[in-house]
Design a protein around this motif. Structure first.
Motif, PDB file in Angstrom:
ATOM      1  N   UNK A 527      53.419 -16.108 -13.015  1.00  0.00           N
ATOM      2  CA  UNK A 527      52.977 -15.564 -14.299  1.00  0.00           C
ATOM      3  C   UNK A 527      53.997 -15.778 -15.389  1.00  0.00           C
ATOM      4  N   UNK A 528      53.594 -15.653 -16.651  1.00  0.00           N
ATOM      5  CA  UNK A 528      54.519 -15.871 -17.770  1.00  0.00           C
ATOM      6  C   UNK A 528      55.724 -14.936 -17.736  1.00  0.00           C
ATOM      7  N   UNK A 529      55.517 -13.696 -17.302  1.00  0.00           N
ATOM      8  CA  UNK A 529      56.622 -12.737 -17.307  1.00  0.00           C
ATOM      9  C   UNK A 529      57.736 -13.170 -16.361  1.00  0.00           C
ATOM     10  N   UNK A 530      57.379 -13.645 -15.159  1.00  0.00           N
ATOM     11  CA  UNK A 530      58.390 -14.085 -14.194  1.00  0.00           C
ATOM     12  C   UNK A 530      59.111 -15.322 -14.692  1.00  0.00           C
ATOM     13  N   UNK A 531      58.381 -16.257 -15.292  1.00  0.00           N
ATOM     14  CA  UNK A 531      59.031 -17.461 -15.821  1.00  0.00           C
ATOM     15  C   UNK A 531      59.987 -17.110 -16.957  1.00  0.00           C
ATOM     16  N   UNK A 532      59.615 -16.137 -17.771  1.00  0.00           N
ATOM     17  CA  UNK A 532      60.498 -15.715 -18.865  1.00  0.00           C
ATOM     18  C   UNK A 532      61.798 -15.139 -18.321  1.00  0.00           C
ATOM     19  N   UNK A 533      61.721 -14.362 -17.240  1.00  0.00           N
ATOM     20  CA  UNK A 533      62.937 -13.815 -16.629  1.00  0.00           C
ATOM     21  C   UNK A 533      63.829 -14.922 -16.097  1.00  0.00           C
ATOM     22  N   UNK A 534      63.223 -16.054 -15.709  1.00  0.00           N
ATOM     23  CA  UNK A 534      63.988 -17.193 -15.191  1.00  0.00           C
ATOM     24  C   UNK A 534      64.414 -18.153 -16.298  1.00  0.00           C
ATOM     25  N   UNK A 535      64.115 -17.817 -17.543  1.00  0.00           N
ATOM     26  CA  UNK A 535      64.426 -18.674 -18.698  1.00  0.00           C
ATOM     27  C   UNK A 535      63.729 -20.034 -18.571  1.00  0.00           C
ATOM     28  N   UNK A 536      62.494 -19.995 -18.127  1.00  0.00           N
ATOM     29  CA  UNK A 536      61.680 -21.205 -18.017  1.00  0.00           C
ATOM     30  C   UNK A 536      60.542 -21.140 -19.025  1.00  0.00           C
ATOM     31  N   UNK A 537      60.176 -22.287 -19.587  1.00  0.00           N
ATOM     32  CA  UNK A 537      59.113 -22.366 -20.568  1.00  0.00           C
ATOM     33  C   UNK A 537      57.749 -22.451 -19.859  1.00  0.00           C
ATOM     34  N   UNK A 538      56.728 -21.943 -20.531  1.00  0.00           N
ATOM     35  CA  UNK A 538      55.360 -22.032 -20.006  1.00  0.00           C
ATOM     36  C   UNK A 538      54.554 -23.136 -20.689  1.00  0.00           C
ATOM     37  N   UNK A 539      55.209 -23.915 -21.566  1.00  0.00           N
ATOM     38  CA  UNK A 539      54.474 -24.902 -22.375  1.00  0.00           C
ATOM     39  C   UNK A 539      53.758 -25.948 -21.527  1.00  0.00           C
ATOM     40  N   UNK A 540      54.398 -26.387 -20.447  1.00  0.00           N
ATOM     41  CA  UNK A 540      53.835 -27.482 -19.655  1.00  0.00           C
ATOM     42  C   UNK A 540      53.191 -26.994 -18.359  1.00  0.00           C
ATOM     43  N   UNK A 541      52.930 -25.693 -18.285  1.00  0.00           N
ATOM     44  CA  UNK A 541      52.388 -25.127 -17.045  1.00  0.00           C
ATOM     45  C   UNK A 541      50.872 -25.325 -16.954  1.00  0.00           C
ATOM     46  N   UNK A 542      50.378 -25.342 -15.723  1.00  0.00           N
ATOM     47  CA  UNK A 542      48.940 -25.455 -15.462  1.00  0.00           C
ATOM     48  C   UNK A 542      48.360 -24.052 -15.375  1.00  0.00           C
ATOM     49  N   UNK A 589      51.507 -30.050 -16.142  1.00  0.00           N
ATOM     50  CA  UNK A 589      50.193 -30.382 -16.693  1.00  0.00           C
ATOM     51  C   UNK A 589      49.729 -31.775 -16.313  1.00  0.00           C
ATOM     52  N   UNK A 590      50.644 -32.694 -16.080  1.00  0.00           N
ATOM     53  CA  UNK A 590      50.249 -34.064 -15.768  1.00  0.00           C
ATOM     54  C   UNK A 590      50.764 -34.538 -14.411  1.00  0.00           C
ATOM     55  N   UNK A 591      51.307 -33.650 -13.605  1.00  0.00           N
ATOM     56  CA  UNK A 591      51.878 -34.106 -12.340  1.00  0.00           C
ATOM     57  C   UNK A 591      51.920 -32.959 -11.339  1.00  0.00           C
ATOM     58  N   UNK A 592      52.091 -33.353 -10.089  1.00  0.00           N
ATOM     59  CA  UNK A 592      52.196 -32.403  -8.978  1.00  0.00           C
ATOM     60  C   UNK A 592      53.046 -33.062  -7.910  1.00  0.00           C
ATOM     61  N   UNK A 593      53.996 -32.313  -7.331  1.00  0.00           N
ATOM     62  CA  UNK A 593      54.832 -32.872  -6.285  1.00  0.00           C
ATOM     63  C   UNK A 593      55.329 -31.743  -5.380  1.00  0.00           C
ATOM     64  N   UNK A 594      55.976 -32.145  -4.302  1.00  0.00           N
ATOM     65  CA  UNK A 594      56.539 -31.175  -3.360  1.00  0.00           C
ATOM     66  C   UNK A 594      58.006 -30.978  -3.680  1.00  0.00           C
ATOM     67  N   UNK A 595      58.414 -29.721  -3.689  1.00  0.00           N
ATOM     68  CA  UNK A 595      59.805 -29.409  -4.039  1.00  0.00           C
ATOM     69  C   UNK A 595      60.427 -28.532  -2.956  1.00  0.00           C
TER      70      UNK A 595
END
Length: 783
Positions: A527-542, A589-595
């Motif tokens: 969710x957006x709240x968890x990403x914000x705590x991690x200092x990650x952007x939601x702009x490119x999220x699916x 938004x344009x890709x998917x991979x295993x991490x």
């Protein structure tokens, strides 16, 4: 759903006589039969008795002594019925009869003494003989009252009540997709198709003669497509009349209670054709009738004398006085037919099944009519059911005559022509069924079949247009009627050679576990709240459609948020260090991979050697080496907001960047209450596995011993140890290996570095003097 075999006998002559076999074949081919009920199963050794005398029991205030005339002479019994009277006819059970004592435990009657008085049988209540439907009031202390008739005394009770029917209890869930099977006509057709019976008379409806006069009010369809088919007219009657015994018997056998003749007729048509109808008292209608959707909070008092609050969108009938019918679920009390009714509005409506289902859920009120309506009744049933109900009204209700023209709209539908390829049928079922047999099956099910060059052309009947839509539906119909047990089972033949599997990621997993790591399996949602705590952007999220909640509204763009969230909740459960990792799909938004995500965090500072960054690097290098990859690090060119700006490195394999190793930014650690430094690694597994691994080769055990020296010297934090060790390796030809053995720091600008140097010759045993000379060369480089 209860199906009466006697009722089915109106339409078919039975080939198969055994009810159990009929039930077995219906279960195998059409729908599961939950139970087979023989009416009057508890009525053996029971007869119609007549109470000759009633006297008070000498030893019990609530019991009576009765003399009863039976088929076996006069019997004296003790009875607790509160409605006993001399001259009444009762249901009498002889000694040896099986009864349900007070409606619960089964018992066999024996000659006994009750409070000192002998009793030779039992005067029964309805629940003790399973006759609650026939005599709903005769329960508890109320016994069955058969009136004061002189005829029938001593007659077997089953024969007297006409309980000779066998009733099949069908599981409703098994016919959810078949609204035509919520009827006796539907099951009669199935029995003919299965070869259990032959048609005696196929059901048909005749169009009655309608009057020329218009309805005394207008019926306006304000609901539009929610009521696609409708039929209605008015009838005048001289009185309510009496429901004939044959109709009462059939309704009771299938679980309906007889109320009055107009209501019983509509219920009868519901069970016969699967089309719920309703009759209204025209004298209670005020002005024009509007078929519309309810507004939120509107109310209606239904036939069960309950005021119900309606949800928005429920389909109702209203007039100038308000809502008088909850269409498709239950009629209203105000407009119901009663003894004073002389003009009846009879109507038959097809209603949107989704709207019905939503109303059932919102009101919590389910009826037999609603159960059928929510399955999606085919439009043709509105007309067939309406004409059948009119026929019964004209035949049974005193003075009934049609007083208006037919009010109707909508069409009965059009059946598509479906091609059926015989070779396709054989491939799907695994058996060659003769074409004539196929045509016979489809014809018995009501389809129209014609032959074409390469296929049969099949037109479903109008009552099946909702579920027979394509060739696959026809294949299923033929298979079930032909009988799946008639198809020889063939075990599939296939190779069981296991496919080649890439074990590299499993090797990395195993080494991380052996190093103390715990693999976690997290959801792929975030969710957006968890990403914000991690200092990650939601702009490119699916984004997730129809998400369960905001916390699950995005597909995870990284495995780091799940690892940090887990660490924040579970670090307190470990003594010192927590190592966790996960291998999951990540999405942009344009890709998917295993991490591969790997996190090392600790509850307190544990010295320089146990620093999370160095621990993560060592464990990651060991795990990748097991999979055939030697990793190297270089300072990150692009910094991430969640990483410490001065402690972030790119992970390389053969010069290709496959991930990053970094210390988690202090601000992010604070968000998850991680008290000390934390380090993480994020590897792109897709890129890593695209690189060819290095094959391991064995080499012989050295023939000559090695000489090992450890040397400790101070190092500035600004100086790179890797460069120093690389230079040292070229300082001596006898230096077999050089590696960091220990690290120690007491603060300040420097730390102590312990290096282990290994010297060996492949030709001879080294002497101490020559090793010292070589070691001096190495020390010169190190210092």
């Amino acid at each position: 759903m209860k199906i009466s075999l006697n009722w089915l006998s109106d339409f078919v002559d039975w080939i198969e006589k055994d009810p159990e076999e009929i039930a077995r074949q219906i279960t195998a081919c059409t729908a599961e039969v939950d139970a087979v009920h023989q009416q009057g199963a508890l009525l053996d050794h029971c007869c119609v008795g007549k109470v000759l005398t009633v006297s008070k029991h000498p030893n019990a205030d609530k019991l009576s002594l009765c003399d009863v005339e039976t088929d076996k002479g006069k019997k004296r019994v003790v009875c607790g019925g509160t409605n006993l009277r001399e001259g009444m006819c009762v249901a009498f059970a002889h000694i040896g009869a099986r009864v349900r004592w007070h409606g619960e435990e089964m018992m066999t009657l024996e000659k006994t003494r009750i409070r000192g008085e002998e009793s030779e049988g039992m005067i029964c209540a309805a629940e003790e003989l399973g006759l609650e439907v026939q005599f709903p009031a005769a329960t508890g202390h109320q016994i069955i009252d058969l009136g004061d008739r002189a005829k029938g005394v001593g007659e077997p009770l089953r024969k007297y009540l006409g309980l000779s029917d066998t009733v099949l209890d069908i599981d409703n869930h098994a016919i959810t997709q078949r609204p035509d099977l919520f009827s006796h006509v539907g099951f009669a057709r199935e029995c003919v198709a299965m070869g259990l019976a032959k048609w005696k008379k196929e059901p048909s409806s005749k169009t009655p003669a309608f009057a020329k006069e218009a309805l005394p009010f207008k019926i306006k369809n304000d609901a539009g497509a929610l009521i696609p088919r409708y039929c209605a007219c008015t009838l005048s009657i001289d009185g309510m009349g009496e429901t004939p015994d044959w109709m009462k018997t059939r309704l009771e056998a299938t679980g309906w209670r007889s109320l009055n003749l107009p209501v019983d007729i509509t219920n009868y048509v519901t069970m016969e054709l699967g089309m719920p109808l309703h009759s209204f008292d025209c004298g209670d209608l005020k002005g024009d009738v509007h078929m519309r959707t309810a507004k939120k909070g509107e109310k209606v008092r239904t036939l069960d004398d309950t005021e119900r609050v309606l949800p928005e969108g429920a389909i109702v009938l209203s007039d100038d006085a308000g809502i008088f019918d909850l269409l498709g679920i239950m009629g209203g009390l105000r407009s119901s037919t009663k003894e004073t009714t002389r003009t009846v509005l009879l109507h038959s409506a097809i209603v949107d099944p989704v709207s019905i289902r939503n109303t059932i859920i919102a009101t919590g009120h389910r009826t037999d009519a609603a159960t059928i309506y929510e399955k999606g009744i085919p439009p043709v049933r509105a007309e067939e059911g309406f004409y059948r109900a009119l026929q019964l009204f004209l035949e049974l209700v005193p003075g009934a005559r049609i007083t208006s023209k037919l009010e109707s709209w909508g069409k009965n539908g059009a059946a598509p022509s479906i091609p059926l390829r015989m070779d396709h049928l054989a491939r799907k079922l695994g058996i060659e069924i003769p074409k004539k047999r196929v045509q016979c099956i489809l014809t018995d099910l009501g389809c129209t079949v014609s032959e074409k060059k390469e296929a049969l052309s099949v037109q479903p009947p109008l009552w099946r247009i909702g579920d027979l839509k394509g060739e696959h539906d026809l294949v299923e119909e033929i298979g079930r009627i032909y009988g799946y047990d008639a198809i020889t089972p063939v075990i599939p033949a296939a190779k069981i050679t296991p496919p080649n599997r890439d074990q590299r990621i499993h090797k990395i997993r195993d080494i991380l576990k052996e190093s103390g790591g715990i693999e976690i399996t997290a959801l792929s949602f975030t969710g957006p709240a968890l990403l914000k705590r991690c200092r990650m952007s939601t702009d490119d999220c699916v984004e997730v459609e129809n998400a369960l909640g905001e916390e699950y509204s995005l597909m995870q763009p990284s495995t780091l948020p799940a690892l940090l969230s887990h660490a924040g909740e579970n670090l307190r459960h470990v003594t010192e260090t927590l190592k966790t990792f996960t291998v999951r799909h990540v999405f942009r938004s344009r890709d998917e991979w295993t991490e591969l995500g790997f996190l090392v965090t600790s509850r307190r500072a544990m010295g320089m050697k146990a620093d999370p960054f160095l621990v993560a690097r060592a464990d990651l290098a060991l795990a990748c080496a097991e999979a055939g990859y030697a990793i190297s690090l270089m300072p990150s060119e692009k910094l991430s907001l969640f990483a410490h700006p001065g402690r972030s490195a790119s992970v390389l394999v053969n010069g290709t960047v496959v991930g990053m190793l970094f210390e988690v930014h202090p601000a992010v650690c604070a968000e998850f209450d991680l008290p000390h430094r934390s380090a993480a690694a994020l590897l792109d597994v897709r890129t890593l596995l695209s690189i060819k691994p290095t094959s391991r080769t064995s080499r012989p055990v050295p023939e000559f011993p090695a000489v090992v020296y450890d040397v400790t010297f101070p190092m500035a934090f600004s100086r790179a140890a890797q460069e120093l060790l690389t230079k040292a390796r070229s300082a001596s030809s006898l230096l077999e290996g050089i590696e960091v053995a220990d690290l120690y720091s007491e603060g300040g600008q420097k730390y102590n570095l312990t290096v282990r140097c290994t010297y060996r010759s492949g030709e001879r045993t080294l002497i101490e003097e020559e090793v010292k000379r070589e070691h001096e060369k190495v020390l010169a480089v190190l210092q």
